[in-house]
Design an enzyme around this catalytic site. Structure first.
Site, mmCIF file in Angstrom:
data_model
loop_
_atom_site.group_PDB
_atom_site.id
_atom_site.type_symbol
_atom_site.label_atom_id
_atom_site.label_comp_id
_atom_site.label_asym_id
_atom_site.label_seq_id
_atom_site.Cartn_x
_atom_site.Cartn_y
_atom_site.Cartn_z
ATOM 1 N N LYS A 177 0.809 -1.051 -0.259
ATOM 2 C CA LYS A 177 -0.297 0.169 -0.042
ATOM 3 C C LYS A 177 0.716 1.174 0.015
ATOM 4 O O LYS A 177 0.636 1.866 -0.489
ATOM 5 C CB LYS A 177 -0.833 0.027 1.000
ATOM 6 C CG LYS A 177 -1.479 1.015 1.664
ATOM 7 C CD LYS A 177 -1.867 1.638 3.206
ATOM 8 C CE LYS A 177 -1.958 1.145 4.044
ATOM 9 N NZ LYS A 177 -0.683 2.871 4.548
ATOM 10 N N ASN A 178 1.960 1.309 1.091
ATOM 11 C CA ASN A 178 2.763 3.159 0.576
ATOM 12 C C ASN A 178 3.646 2.558 -0.041
ATOM 13 O O ASN A 178 4.218 4.066 0.080
ATOM 14 C CB ASN A 178 3.865 2.493 2.850
ATOM 15 C CG ASN A 178 2.985 2.664 3.271
ATOM 16 O OD1 ASN A 178 0.719 2.972 3.363
ATOM 17 N ND2 ASN A 178 3.432 2.675 4.849
ATOM 18 N N ARG A 201 -4.461 10.083 5.365
ATOM 19 C CA ARG A 201 -3.239 11.508 5.380
ATOM 20 C C ARG A 201 -1.823 11.541 4.431
ATOM 21 O O ARG A 201 -1.886 12.805 3.545
ATOM 22 C CB ARG A 201 -2.827 11.358 6.758
ATOM 23 C CG ARG A 201 -2.986 11.732 7.606
ATOM 24 C CD ARG A 201 -1.703 11.796 9.145
ATOM 25 N NE ARG A 201 -0.997 12.821 9.209
ATOM 26 C CZ ARG A 201 0.195 13.218 7.528
ATOM 27 N NH1 ARG A 201 0.769 12.426 7.067
ATOM 28 N NH2 ARG A 201 0.308 14.778 8.031
ATOM 29 N N CYS A 224 -3.899 12.552 13.559
ATOM 30 C CA CYS A 224 -4.412 11.795 13.663
ATOM 31 C C CYS A 224 -3.934 9.924 14.556
ATOM 32 O O CYS A 224 -3.849 10.788 15.183
ATOM 33 C CB CYS A 224 -4.354 9.817 11.847
ATOM 34 S SG CYS A 224 -2.634 9.627 11.649
ATOM 35 N N ARG A 280 1.070 14.569 13.204
ATOM 36 C CA ARG A 280 1.745 14.661 12.014
ATOM 37 C C ARG A 280 1.935 16.026 11.142
ATOM 38 O O ARG A 280 0.950 16.086 9.840
ATOM 39 C CB ARG A 280 0.509 13.588 11.206
ATOM 40 C CG ARG A 280 0.669 12.122 12.005
ATOM 41 C CD ARG A 280 0.433 11.240 11.322
ATOM 42 N NE ARG A 280 0.911 10.472 10.527
ATOM 43 C CZ ARG A 280 0.457 9.492 9.745
ATOM 44 N NH1 ARG A 280 -0.557 8.769 9.328
ATOM 45 N NH2 ARG A 280 1.448 8.584 8.194
ATOM 46 N N ASP A 291 5.397 0.995 11.543
ATOM 47 C CA ASP A 291 5.179 -0.548 11.368
ATOM 48 C C ASP A 291 4.706 -1.687 11.798
ATOM 49 O O ASP A 291 3.339 -2.162 12.140
ATOM 50 C CB ASP A 291 4.453 0.022 9.786
ATOM 51 C CG ASP A 291 4.053 1.397 9.405
ATOM 52 O OD1 ASP A 291 4.037 2.230 10.186
ATOM 53 O OD2 ASP A 291 4.180 1.629 8.034
ATOM 54 N N ILE A 329 9.581 6.912 16.455
ATOM 55 C CA ILE A 329 8.889 7.932 15.120
ATOM 56 C C ILE A 329 6.962 8.441 15.590
ATOM 57 O O ILE A 329 7.217 10.196 15.461
ATOM 58 C CB ILE A 329 8.616 6.706 14.027
ATOM 59 C CG1 ILE A 329 9.669 6.201 13.744
ATOM 60 C CG2 ILE A 329 8.651 7.708 13.029
ATOM 61 C CD1 ILE A 329 11.015 6.354 12.798
ATOM 62 N N ARG A 338 -8.137 -0.694 5.688
ATOM 63 C CA ARG A 338 -7.079 0.096 4.792
ATOM 64 C C ARG A 338 -5.606 -0.096 4.118
ATOM 65 O O ARG A 338 -5.170 0.569 2.874
ATOM 66 C CB ARG A 338 -6.692 1.363 5.586
ATOM 67 C CG ARG A 338 -8.081 2.362 6.113
ATOM 68 C CD ARG A 338 -7.733 3.467 6.504
ATOM 69 N NE ARG A 338 -6.456 3.992 6.401
ATOM 70 C CZ ARG A 338 -5.323 4.766 7.345
ATOM 71 N NH1 ARG A 338 -5.687 4.322 8.323
ATOM 72 N NH2 ARG A 338 -4.530 5.035 6.520
HETATM 73 N N1 EPU Z 1 7.216 14.674 10.391
HETATM 74 C C1 EPU Z 1 7.011 16.012 10.565
HETATM 75 N N2 EPU Z 1 7.082 16.637 9.684
HETATM 76 C C2 EPU Z 1 6.987 16.278 8.476
HETATM 77 C C3 EPU Z 1 6.502 15.173 7.772
HETATM 78 C C4 EPU Z 1 7.238 14.147 9.041
HETATM 79 O O1 EPU Z 1 7.482 16.443 11.725
HETATM 80 O O2 EPU Z 1 6.568 16.891 7.429
HETATM 81 C C5 EPU Z 1 7.128 14.057 11.492
HETATM 82 C C6 EPU Z 1 5.940 13.084 11.998
HETATM 83 O O3 EPU Z 1 4.697 13.807 12.832
HETATM 84 C C7 EPU Z 1 6.444 12.093 12.442
HETATM 85 C C8 EPU Z 1 7.633 11.521 11.545
HETATM 86 O O4 EPU Z 1 7.980 12.693 10.836
HETATM 87 O O5 EPU Z 1 6.957 12.050 14.155
HETATM 88 C C9 EPU Z 1 7.574 10.448 10.291
HETATM 89 O O6 EPU Z 1 6.741 10.932 9.563
HETATM 90 P P1 EPU Z 1 6.858 10.602 7.796
HETATM 91 O O7 EPU Z 1 6.770 12.017 7.527
HETATM 92 O O8 EPU Z 1 7.857 9.748 7.853
HETATM 93 O O9 EPU Z 1 5.306 9.604 8.033
HETATM 94 P P2 EPU Z 1 4.842 9.611 6.641
HETATM 95 O O10 EPU Z 1 5.673 9.586 5.699
HETATM 96 O O11 EPU Z 1 3.622 10.280 7.072
HETATM 97 C C10 EPU Z 1 4.409 7.019 6.146
HETATM 98 C C11 EPU Z 1 3.536 6.070 6.047
HETATM 99 C C12 EPU Z 1 3.152 5.611 7.131
HETATM 100 C C13 EPU Z 1 4.345 5.237 8.598
HETATM 101 C C14 EPU Z 1 5.694 5.999 7.817
HETATM 102 C C15 EPU Z 1 6.833 6.306 9.076
HETATM 103 C C16 EPU Z 1 2.822 5.954 3.853
HETATM 104 C C17 EPU Z 1 1.577 6.278 2.976
HETATM 105 N N3 EPU Z 1 2.758 5.817 5.322
HETATM 106 O O12 EPU Z 1 3.778 8.294 6.968
HETATM 107 O O13 EPU Z 1 2.359 3.838 7.479
HETATM 108 O O14 EPU Z 1 4.490 4.794 10.300
HETATM 109 O O15 EPU Z 1 6.020 6.561 7.012
HETATM 110 O O16 EPU Z 1 7.620 5.148 7.893
HETATM 111 O O17 EPU Z 1 3.539 5.907 3.323
HETATM 112 C C18 EPU Z 1 0.922 2.706 7.955
HETATM 113 O O18 EPU Z 1 0.950 2.198 6.955
HETATM 114 O O19 EPU Z 1 -0.177 2.189 9.298
HETATM 115 C C19 EPU Z 1 1.603 3.800 8.068
HETATM 116 C C20 EPU Z 1 1.208 5.075 9.291
#
Ligand code: EPU
Length: 419
Positions: free
Chosen positions: A22-23, A89, A113, A118, A303, A328, A398
């Protein structure tokens, strides 16, 4: 809202074909916004998040010509509406591609969320550095730039979707962009490879420094969606917690090495076969307690934290405590209170959980709060004595494709109860 009824105590045994990621698929589908050519994907996962993204992409002008075929000949709207974004998101992934292709993007702020606040400052700061004018208006990010300009960007945290958004935007920018402190996750590497196949010039993916030389336009693509490392780990955890024997494929074991190490430390037997892209996990004895710290790739993935916690709640009580440090997301222990209701002995202080193994878990009615927390409750239910009812299964839907059928095929007793 459907629920799952699980009759615990059955050992899982057999082979499983694990669905695709998915991701990785979410950002790969967003590449359709970067070109007026057609993109053809094989093995797109059939999960709710993909359907949500397809609706959003359709509202922007991406036509779905056939299963897996997407074409945005023209962008008909640059506005990603709140009603569509709020469902998921990851919708923020349209921001970079839309802005780079059309010079404008209006995207609803995704908001927090269940697992944390986030923010998306990393996405926005990077786009600003590339020359975008960004305003926040009534819950929307309004970004404009005639053409983005390549530059050096330091990410203060290796955000996965942040890195991907900026990589997409930089692919059509004028000149070279360097992303320092970039995320190294396999999903980031996959998107870089797909973009390069479309004519982008990206190097360094998989390291913390990614260089992108902007090009004028990108071509179409034929691509197969990659393995889902998190679903993969979840099924291995199902073998572990039921003291079973499962062989799962396909995966490059290097993508889940940190978790395979944890399973080994717990006392599971893990056999990897690179040629067949398979991993077999056999669980014969009580788990040893272990310590886990979640970290960006190649560290232990956040995850997979909830799933391993479910397993560790059944570690040998005589052998001490397990500890999990979540580094994280700030609120990713919501499964703890539900696991406790099933008899687990877990104490949480801030981002630290201490888990004392118990001899058995007991079936109970429990509430799923997010995708991976839901998976951990299903795992606990598979091992518990008696019946477990997991409410709010839509969280699982999801990101887990036909989970019940897959588990049933290797000996689990569970069924969905529609409401
Ligand atoms: N963060 C910031 N600022 C930003 C972006 C992120 O401070 O602009 C912080 C977040 O708040 C968090 C950390 O950085 O504390 C990591 O967030 P990241 O941006 O890496 O997460 P994401 O890209 O929103 C993806 C996956 C998540 C997975 C995380 C970490 C997708 C669609 N989602 O989220 O997947 O947990 O990377 O590996 O790729 C899931 O599949 O259940 C899921 C939550």
């Amino acid at each position: 809202m459907d629920s799952l009824l699980i009759e615990g105590g059955n050992r899982l045994e057999g082979k499983l074909d694990i669905p695709r990621s998915k991701n990785a698929s979410l950002p790969l589908l967003c590449l359709s916004l970067l070109t007026d050519k057609k993109l053809c994907y094989r093995s797109v996962p059939d999960v709710a998040d993909i359907r949500s993204l397809e609706s959003l992409l359709a509202s922007l002008g991406v036509q779905k010509l056939a299963p897996g075929e997407y074409h945005a000949k023209e962008i008909k709207s640059v506005k990603a509406d709140y009603e569509l974004v709020r469902k998921m998101r990851a919708s923020v992934l349209v921001l970079g591609p839309l802005l780079a292709r059309t010079g404008e993007a209006i995207v609803s702020l995704p908001g927090g969320c269940a697992i944390g606040e986030r923010p998306i400052d990393i996405h926005l700061d990077g786009l600003k550095k590339m020359g975008a004018e960004i305003q926040l208006e009534a819950g929307y990010v309004h970004a404009k730039a005639k053409r983005l300009v390549g530059t050096d960007i330091d990410l203060h945290f290796p955000s996965v979707t942040g890195t991907i958004n900026l990589m997409c935007a930089a692919s059509l920018a004028d000149g070279k962009t360097i992303l320092e402190g970039a995320a190294r996750e396999p999903e980031v590497q996959e998107v870089a490879h797909a973009l390069n196949k479309m004519g982008a010039k990206i190097t360094g993916e998989g390291s913390t420094r990614i260089e992108i030389e902007g090009v004028r336009s990108l071509s179409g693509l034929e691509w197969e969606m990659p393995a889902d490392r998190i679903q993969f780990i979840t099924y291995l955890a199902a073998a572990a917690i039921t003291h079973g024997d499962l062989e799962c494929s396909p995966i490059a074991a290097s993508q889940i090495e940190s978790v395979l190490d944890s399973f080994r430390q717990m006392g599971c037997e893990v056999e990897t076969n690179e040629r067949q892209k398979s991993v077999r996990l056999i669980s014969r004895k009580a788990f040893k307690p272990i310590d886990i710290e979640t970290a960006p790739f190649p560290g232990f993935p956040t995850d997979a934290q909830a799933q391993l916690m479910a397993c560790l709640s059944l570690a040998d009580p005589e052998s001490g405590l397990s500890h999990i440090e979540e580094n994280i997301f700030e609120n990713r222990f919501q499964h703890v209170s539900e696991l406790r209701r099933m008899g687990a002995d877990i104490h949480v202080k801030g981002n630290l959980a201490a888990i004392k193994g118990v001899p058995k878990l007991s079936g109970a009615t429990v509430m799923a709060s997010d995708l991976r927390a839901s998976a951990s409750l299903v795992l606990a239910g598979l091992a518990a004595e008696g019946e477990t009812k997991v409410l709010r299964v839509y969280h699982l839907d999801r990101g887990y494709e036909r989970l019940e059928e897959r588990l049933q095929s290797v000996g689990a007793r569970l069924r969905r109860v529609p409401q």
